[in-house]
Design a protein around this motif. Sequence first.
Motif, PDB file in Angstrom:
ATOM      1  N   PRO A 169       0.888  -1.051   0.028  1.00  0.00           N
ATOM      2  CA  PRO A 169      -0.012   0.190   0.133  1.00  0.00           C
ATOM      3  C   PRO A 169       0.859   1.309   0.050  1.00  0.00           C
ATOM      4  N   ARG A 170       0.386   2.426  -0.642  1.00  0.00           N
ATOM      5  CA  ARG A 170       1.369   3.413  -0.853  1.00  0.00           C
ATOM      6  C   ARG A 170       1.040   4.365   0.643  1.00  0.00           C
ATOM      7  N   ARG A 171       1.911   4.977   1.007  1.00  0.00           N
ATOM      8  CA  ARG A 171       1.967   5.782   2.166  1.00  0.00           C
ATOM      9  C   ARG A 171       1.204   7.057   1.939  1.00  0.00           C
ATOM     10  N   ALA A 172       0.323   7.326   3.083  1.00  0.00           N
ATOM     11  CA  ALA A 172      -0.500   8.432   2.914  1.00  0.00           C
ATOM     12  C   ALA A 172       0.235   9.533   2.968  1.00  0.00           C
ATOM     13  N   ARG A 173      -0.180  10.683   2.226  1.00  0.00           N
ATOM     14  CA  ARG A 173       0.817  11.832   1.992  1.00  0.00           C
ATOM     15  C   ARG A 173       0.712  12.639   3.269  1.00  0.00           C
ATOM     16  N   VAL A 174       2.112  13.217   3.373  1.00  0.00           N
ATOM     17  CA  VAL A 174       2.240  14.131   4.595  1.00  0.00           C
ATOM     18  C   VAL A 174       1.706  15.279   4.301  1.00  0.00           C
ATOM     19  N   ALA A 175       0.629  15.666   5.127  1.00  0.00           N
ATOM     20  CA  ALA A 175      -0.221  16.889   4.751  1.00  0.00           C
ATOM     21  C   ALA A 175      -0.421  17.650   5.957  1.00  0.00           C
ATOM     22  N   ILE A 176      -0.193  19.082   5.854  1.00  0.00           N
ATOM     23  CA  ILE A 176      -0.488  19.911   7.071  1.00  0.00           C
ATOM     24  C   ILE A 176      -0.641  21.371   6.485  1.00  0.00           C
ATOM     25  N   ALA A 177      -1.518  22.242   6.814  1.00  0.00           N
ATOM     26  CA  ALA A 177      -1.761  23.349   6.588  1.00  0.00           C
ATOM     27  C   ALA A 177      -0.890  24.441   7.204  1.00  0.00           C
ATOM     28  N   ARG A 178      -0.725  25.563   6.437  1.00  0.00           N
ATOM     29  CA  ARG A 178      -0.095  26.702   6.774  1.00  0.00           C
ATOM     30  C   ARG A 178       1.312  26.337   6.669  1.00  0.00           C
ATOM     31  N   VAL A 179       1.865  25.267   6.153  1.00  0.00           N
ATOM     32  CA  VAL A 179       3.378  24.964   5.893  1.00  0.00           C
ATOM     33  C   VAL A 179       3.410  24.861   4.426  1.00  0.00           C
ATOM     34  N   PRO A 180       4.665  25.432   4.124  1.00  0.00           N
ATOM     35  CA  PRO A 180       5.092  25.541   2.659  1.00  0.00           C
ATOM     36  C   PRO A 180       5.266  24.111   2.140  1.00  0.00           C
ATOM     37  N   TRP A 181       4.613  23.539   0.833  1.00  0.00           N
ATOM     38  CA  TRP A 181       4.655  22.440   0.103  1.00  0.00           C
ATOM     39  C   TRP A 181       5.530  22.577  -1.012  1.00  0.00           C
ATOM     40  N   HIS A 182       6.397  21.629  -1.336  1.00  0.00           N
ATOM     41  CA  HIS A 182       7.109  21.599  -2.507  1.00  0.00           C
ATOM     42  C   HIS A 182       6.613  20.559  -3.285  1.00  0.00           C
ATOM     43  N   ILE A 183       5.932  20.645  -4.435  1.00  0.00           N
ATOM     44  CA  ILE A 183       5.241  19.896  -5.381  1.00  0.00           C
ATOM     45  C   ILE A 183       6.178  19.530  -6.724  1.00  0.00           C
ATOM     46  N   ILE A 184       5.848  18.283  -7.052  1.00  0.00           N
ATOM     47  CA  ILE A 184       6.409  18.057  -8.349  1.00  0.00           C
ATOM     48  C   ILE A 184       5.278  17.320  -9.101  1.00  0.00           C
ATOM     49  N   GLN A 185       4.718  17.745 -10.350  1.00  0.00           N
ATOM     50  CA  GLN A 185       3.867  16.667 -10.965  1.00  0.00           C
ATOM     51  C   GLN A 185       4.577  16.509 -12.220  1.00  0.00           C
ATOM     52  N   ARG A 186       4.651  15.104 -12.648  1.00  0.00           N
ATOM     53  CA  ARG A 186       5.407  14.788 -13.716  1.00  0.00           C
ATOM     54  C   ARG A 186       4.351  14.355 -14.972  1.00  0.00           C
ATOM     55  N   GLY A 187       4.734  14.362 -16.228  1.00  0.00           N
ATOM     56  CA  GLY A 187       3.993  13.720 -17.200  1.00  0.00           C
ATOM     57  C   GLY A 187       4.069  12.286 -17.089  1.00  0.00           C
ATOM     58  N   ASN A 188       3.212  11.562 -17.945  1.00  0.00           N
ATOM     59  CA  ASN A 188       3.107  10.082 -17.898  1.00  0.00           C
ATOM     60  C   ASN A 188       4.106   9.643 -18.701  1.00  0.00           C
ATOM     61  N   ASN A 189       4.922   8.458 -18.064  1.00  0.00           N
ATOM     62  CA  ASN A 189       6.098   8.059 -18.532  1.00  0.00           C
ATOM     63  C   ASN A 189       7.355   9.184 -18.767  1.00  0.00           C
ATOM     64  N   ARG A 190       7.043  10.317 -18.126  1.00  0.00           N
ATOM     65  CA  ARG A 190       7.725  11.357 -18.332  1.00  0.00           C
ATOM     66  C   ARG A 190       7.991  12.130 -19.838  1.00  0.00           C
ATOM     67  N   SER A 191       6.668  11.985 -20.256  1.00  0.00           N
ATOM     68  CA  SER A 191       6.435  12.287 -21.581  1.00  0.00           C
ATOM     69  C   SER A 191       6.042  13.865 -21.689  1.00  0.00           C
ATOM     70  N   ALA A 192       5.990  14.478 -22.682  1.00  0.00           N
ATOM     71  CA  ALA A 192       5.806  16.162 -22.672  1.00  0.00           C
ATOM     72  C   ALA A 192       4.339  16.191 -22.137  1.00  0.00           C
ATOM     73  N   CYS A 193       4.274  17.274 -21.593  1.00  0.00           N
ATOM     74  CA  CYS A 193       2.978  17.869 -21.104  1.00  0.00           C
ATOM     75  C   CYS A 193       2.426  19.339 -21.750  1.00  0.00           C
ATOM     76  N   PHE A 194       3.614  20.067 -22.342  1.00  0.00           N
ATOM     77  CA  PHE A 194       3.296  21.175 -23.061  1.00  0.00           C
ATOM     78  C   PHE A 194       3.914  21.216 -24.438  1.00  0.00           C
ATOM     79  N   PHE A 195       3.076  21.641 -25.056  1.00  0.00           N
ATOM     80  CA  PHE A 195       3.737  21.813 -26.549  1.00  0.00           C
ATOM     81  C   PHE A 195       3.670  22.815 -27.294  1.00  0.00           C
ATOM     82  N   SER A 196       2.848  23.861 -26.691  1.00  0.00           N
ATOM     83  CA  SER A 196       2.995  25.237 -27.506  1.00  0.00           C
ATOM     84  C   SER A 196       2.950  26.243 -26.310  1.00  0.00           C
ATOM     85  N   GLN A 197       3.374  27.609 -26.623  1.00  0.00           N
ATOM     86  CA  GLN A 197       3.138  28.758 -25.677  1.00  0.00           C
ATOM     87  C   GLN A 197       1.842  28.741 -25.105  1.00  0.00           C
ATOM     88  N   ASN A 198       0.782  28.415 -25.985  1.00  0.00           N
ATOM     89  CA  ASN A 198      -0.679  28.443 -25.502  1.00  0.00           C
ATOM     90  C   ASN A 198      -0.874  27.610 -24.375  1.00  0.00           C
TER      91      ASN A 198
END
Length: 266
Positions: A38-67
């Motif tokens: 089972p995956r570990r529950a996320r460490v989550a607390i309010a009013r404390v800074p979070w650093h977040i990384i969201q990756r593309g599936n299989n590390r594929s591109a998520c952005f293809f144009s300026q728009n």
Amino acid sequence: SGTDHGFSLFRPLHPDAGRTNLYSRCCQCDIEKEFEMPRRARVAIARVPWHIIQRGNNRSACFFSQNDYCLYLHLLKEQSSKHGCAIHAYCLMTNHVHLLLTPEEASGPSLMMKHLGQCFTQYVNRTYQRSGTLWEGRFKSCLAQNENYALYCYRYIELNPVRAKMVHCPGDYAWSSFRHNAVGIENDIVTSHPSYMSLGNNARERRHVYRSLVEAGLSEDLVVSIRSATNGNFALGDERFSQEIERTLNRRVRPGRAGRPAKSQK
């Protein structure tokens, strides 16, 4: 306060099988699922800074144009406001996203990332006539200590394009918060964290000090610490900070020691 010009960190951006095998594979999948940890529950607390990384599936591109970048930032502003998340720093890379934020509620970041990801995926699938998921599972995150570690995350995020050798200077990269935090270009997505505000008595002084910090860079040890804490869902800070988070959540927020526990002495 006006913008600052002419320093070394900023230059103008130039505007880019057979049945048996199938049966065997199915059985193997069933076995793997049965013994899946089972995956570990996320460490989550309010009013404390979070650093977040969201990756593309299989590390594929998520952005293809300026728009695409522009729309993501529009959605980020909309969803962060809706779910009570103050954005301090961000960087949109080709195949992943970095955010530094402080939530009013512990559930805020997960709700924000869920709705932001869904809206952006629908846009990408419709625009590029594709289907399926865009993102790689759930996002990675860590809690960062309010003092020095929040500023370490600022720099880690905004120096990402430099480490990736996409640009020579962070000011050359259009899709990060650096031009706001270091130069003063208006950006209504960003809310300064108290640690950033403590850098000086006025906006010009804060930008000057922050540029000096970015120019000094980060040690490799700090880069590894931030990366490991974020990927591992751990606390990022000193021993006292980790202990406080563990007492609050009544769970471990630091990496465990490798190997089996030592046998008790009789």
